[in-house]
Design a protein around this motif. Structure first.
Motif, PDB file in Angstrom:
ATOM      1  N   PRO A 190       0.796  -1.226   0.000  1.00  0.00           N
ATOM      2  CA  PRO A 190       0.000   0.000   0.000  1.00  0.00           C
ATOM      3  C   PRO A 190       0.835   1.286   0.000  1.00  0.00           C
ATOM      4  N   ALA A 191       2.149   1.166   0.130  1.00  0.00           N
ATOM      5  CA  ALA A 191       2.996   2.362   0.100  1.00  0.00           C
ATOM      6  C   ALA A 191       3.126   2.912  -1.314  1.00  0.00           C
ATOM      7  N   ARG A 192       2.672   2.146  -2.294  1.00  0.00           N
ATOM      8  CA  ARG A 192       2.774   2.569  -3.685  1.00  0.00           C
ATOM      9  C   ARG A 192       1.380   2.839  -4.258  1.00  0.00           C
ATOM     10  N   SER A 193       1.355   3.694  -5.244  1.00  0.00           N
ATOM     11  CA  SER A 193       0.128   3.973  -5.988  1.00  0.00           C
ATOM     12  C   SER A 193       0.200   3.130  -7.274  1.00  0.00           C
ATOM     13  N   TRP A 194      -0.649   2.121  -7.383  1.00  0.00           N
ATOM     14  CA  TRP A 194      -0.577   1.158  -8.481  1.00  0.00           C
ATOM     15  C   TRP A 194      -1.475   1.561  -9.627  1.00  0.00           C
ATOM     16  N   ARG A 195      -0.989   1.343 -10.842  1.00  0.00           N
ATOM     17  CA  ARG A 195      -1.763   1.640 -12.054  1.00  0.00           C
ATOM     18  C   ARG A 195      -1.455   0.582 -13.095  1.00  0.00           C
ATOM     19  N   SER A 196      -2.345   0.499 -14.063  1.00  0.00           N
ATOM     20  CA  SER A 196      -2.121  -0.458 -15.151  1.00  0.00           C
ATOM     21  C   SER A 196      -2.298   0.246 -16.486  1.00  0.00           C
ATOM     22  N   HIS A 197      -1.606  -0.287 -17.470  1.00  0.00           N
ATOM     23  CA  HIS A 197      -1.700   0.253 -18.832  1.00  0.00           C
ATOM     24  C   HIS A 197      -1.541  -0.904 -19.807  1.00  0.00           C
ATOM     25  N   ILE A 198      -2.396  -0.944 -20.805  1.00  0.00           N
ATOM     26  CA  ILE A 198      -2.301  -1.962 -21.848  1.00  0.00           C
ATOM     27  C   ILE A 198      -2.064  -1.237 -23.164  1.00  0.00           C
ATOM     28  N   ASP A 199      -1.019  -1.634 -23.849  1.00  0.00           N
ATOM     29  CA  ASP A 199      -0.677  -1.032 -25.140  1.00  0.00           C
ATOM     30  C   ASP A 199      -0.795  -2.114 -26.205  1.00  0.00           C
ATOM     31  N   HIS A 200      -1.894  -2.079 -26.939  1.00  0.00           N
ATOM     32  CA  HIS A 200      -2.137  -3.093 -27.968  1.00  0.00           C
ATOM     33  C   HIS A 200      -1.225  -2.901 -29.181  1.00  0.00           C
ATOM     34  N   GLU A 201      -0.857  -1.668 -29.444  1.00  0.00           N
ATOM     35  CA  GLU A 201      -0.003  -1.394 -30.597  1.00  0.00           C
ATOM     36  C   GLU A 201       1.381  -2.021 -30.431  1.00  0.00           C
ATOM     37  N   HIS A 202       1.938  -1.905 -29.218  1.00  0.00           N
ATOM     38  CA  HIS A 202       3.275  -2.433 -28.968  1.00  0.00           C
ATOM     39  C   HIS A 202       3.246  -3.791 -28.273  1.00  0.00           C
ATOM     40  N   GLY A 203       2.070  -4.272 -27.927  1.00  0.00           N
ATOM     41  CA  GLY A 203       1.908  -5.618 -27.384  1.00  0.00           C
ATOM     42  C   GLY A 203       2.405  -5.828 -25.974  1.00  0.00           C
ATOM     43  N   PHE A 204       1.979  -4.963 -25.040  1.00  0.00           N
ATOM     44  CA  PHE A 204       2.360  -5.222 -23.657  1.00  0.00           C
ATOM     45  C   PHE A 204       1.275  -4.735 -22.704  1.00  0.00           C
ATOM     46  N   ALA A 205       1.298  -5.327 -21.524  1.00  0.00           N
ATOM     47  CA  ALA A 205       0.465  -4.884 -20.410  1.00  0.00           C
ATOM     48  C   ALA A 205       1.415  -4.547 -19.272  1.00  0.00           C
ATOM     49  N   LEU A 206       1.207  -3.414 -18.642  1.00  0.00           N
ATOM     50  CA  LEU A 206       2.108  -2.941 -17.609  1.00  0.00           C
ATOM     51  C   LEU A 206       1.315  -2.661 -16.339  1.00  0.00           C
ATOM     52  N   VAL A 207       1.809  -3.180 -15.237  1.00  0.00           N
ATOM     53  CA  VAL A 207       1.278  -2.833 -13.923  1.00  0.00           C
ATOM     54  C   VAL A 207       2.465  -2.343 -13.122  1.00  0.00           C
ATOM     55  N   CYS A 208       2.410  -1.094 -12.689  1.00  0.00           N
ATOM     56  CA  CYS A 208       3.548  -0.568 -11.933  1.00  0.00           C
ATOM     57  C   CYS A 208       3.055   0.238 -10.741  1.00  0.00           C
ATOM     58  N   GLY A 209       3.923   0.293  -9.746  1.00  0.00           N
ATOM     59  CA  GLY A 209       3.598   1.008  -8.521  1.00  0.00           C
ATOM     60  C   GLY A 209       4.598   2.114  -8.269  1.00  0.00           C
ATOM     61  N   ASP A 210       4.108   3.321  -8.195  1.00  0.00           N
ATOM     62  CA  ASP A 210       4.955   4.478  -7.902  1.00  0.00           C
ATOM     63  C   ASP A 210       4.820   4.789  -6.409  1.00  0.00           C
ATOM     64  N   LEU A 211       5.940   5.178  -5.785  1.00  0.00           N
ATOM     65  CA  LEU A 211       5.852   5.596  -4.403  1.00  0.00           C
ATOM     66  C   LEU A 211       4.896   6.773  -4.305  1.00  0.00           C
ATOM     67  N   ARG A 212       4.078   6.744  -3.290  1.00  0.00           N
ATOM     68  CA  ARG A 212       3.137   7.857  -3.100  1.00  0.00           C
ATOM     69  C   ARG A 212       3.928   9.112  -2.776  1.00  0.00           C
ATOM     70  N   LYS A 213       3.400  10.276  -3.164  1.00  0.00           N
ATOM     71  CA  LYS A 213       4.128  11.545  -3.015  1.00  0.00           C
ATOM     72  C   LYS A 213       4.535  11.807  -1.575  1.00  0.00           C
ATOM     73  N   GLU A 214       3.684  11.495  -0.602  1.00  0.00           N
ATOM     74  CA  GLU A 214       4.038  11.748   0.802  1.00  0.00           C
ATOM     75  C   GLU A 214       5.138  10.795   1.280  1.00  0.00           C
ATOM     76  N   GLU A 215       5.378   9.692   0.558  1.00  0.00           N
ATOM     77  CA  GLU A 215       6.408   8.719   0.905  1.00  0.00           C
ATOM     78  C   GLU A 215       7.767   9.095   0.327  1.00  0.00           C
ATOM     79  N   LYS A 216       7.785   9.878  -0.777  1.00  0.00           N
ATOM     80  CA  LYS A 216       9.052  10.235  -1.419  1.00  0.00           C
ATOM     81  C   LYS A 216       9.850  11.197  -0.557  1.00  0.00           C
ATOM     82  N   GLN A 217      11.170  11.059  -0.648  1.00  0.00           N
ATOM     83  CA  GLN A 217      12.019  11.955   0.159  1.00  0.00           C
ATOM     84  C   GLN A 217      12.898  12.767  -0.746  1.00  0.00           C
TER      85      GLN A 217
END
Length: 94
Positions: free
Chosen positions: A67-94
């Motif tokens: 839960p320390a990360r903000s998770w998102r997903s993206h599917i790119d049919h043109e380039h043939g990939f699905a991406l799920v990535c988690g960015d550190l939440r802004k209040e967590e970054k130093q």
């Protein structure tokens, strides 16, 4: 055991004030509809929507795992990939 839809579950919750014998009778009277299951909806849906569902669900589960990360997903049919990535939440970054 039959899966309950949200509508059926809310109906049963609303029936809490009714005696238990009536609730059992109502639950027994509503037949199991196999077309109302998630698996049926996924197997009959457009493949693009199925991929979007699974990517979004994976991002959701990853949010429960980390839960320390903000998770998102993206599917790119043109380039043939699905991406799920988690960015550190802004209040967590130093």
């Amino acid at each position: 055991m039959a899966d309950l839809s949200r509508r059926k579950a809310l109906g049963l919750i609303a029936a809490v004030a009714v005696p238990p014998t009536v609730v059992v009778a109502v639950a027994a009277a509503s037949p199991f509809d196999p077309a109302d299951t998630l698996q049926h909806r996924l197997s009959t849906s457009d493949p693009v929507h199925v991929a979007q569902y699974h990517a979004a669900r994976l991002a959701e589960v990853m949010g429960e795992i980390d839960p320390a990360r903000s998770w998102r997903s993206h599917i790119d049919h043109e380039h043939g990939f699905a991406l799920v990535c988690g960015d550190l939440r802004k209040e967590e970054k130093q």
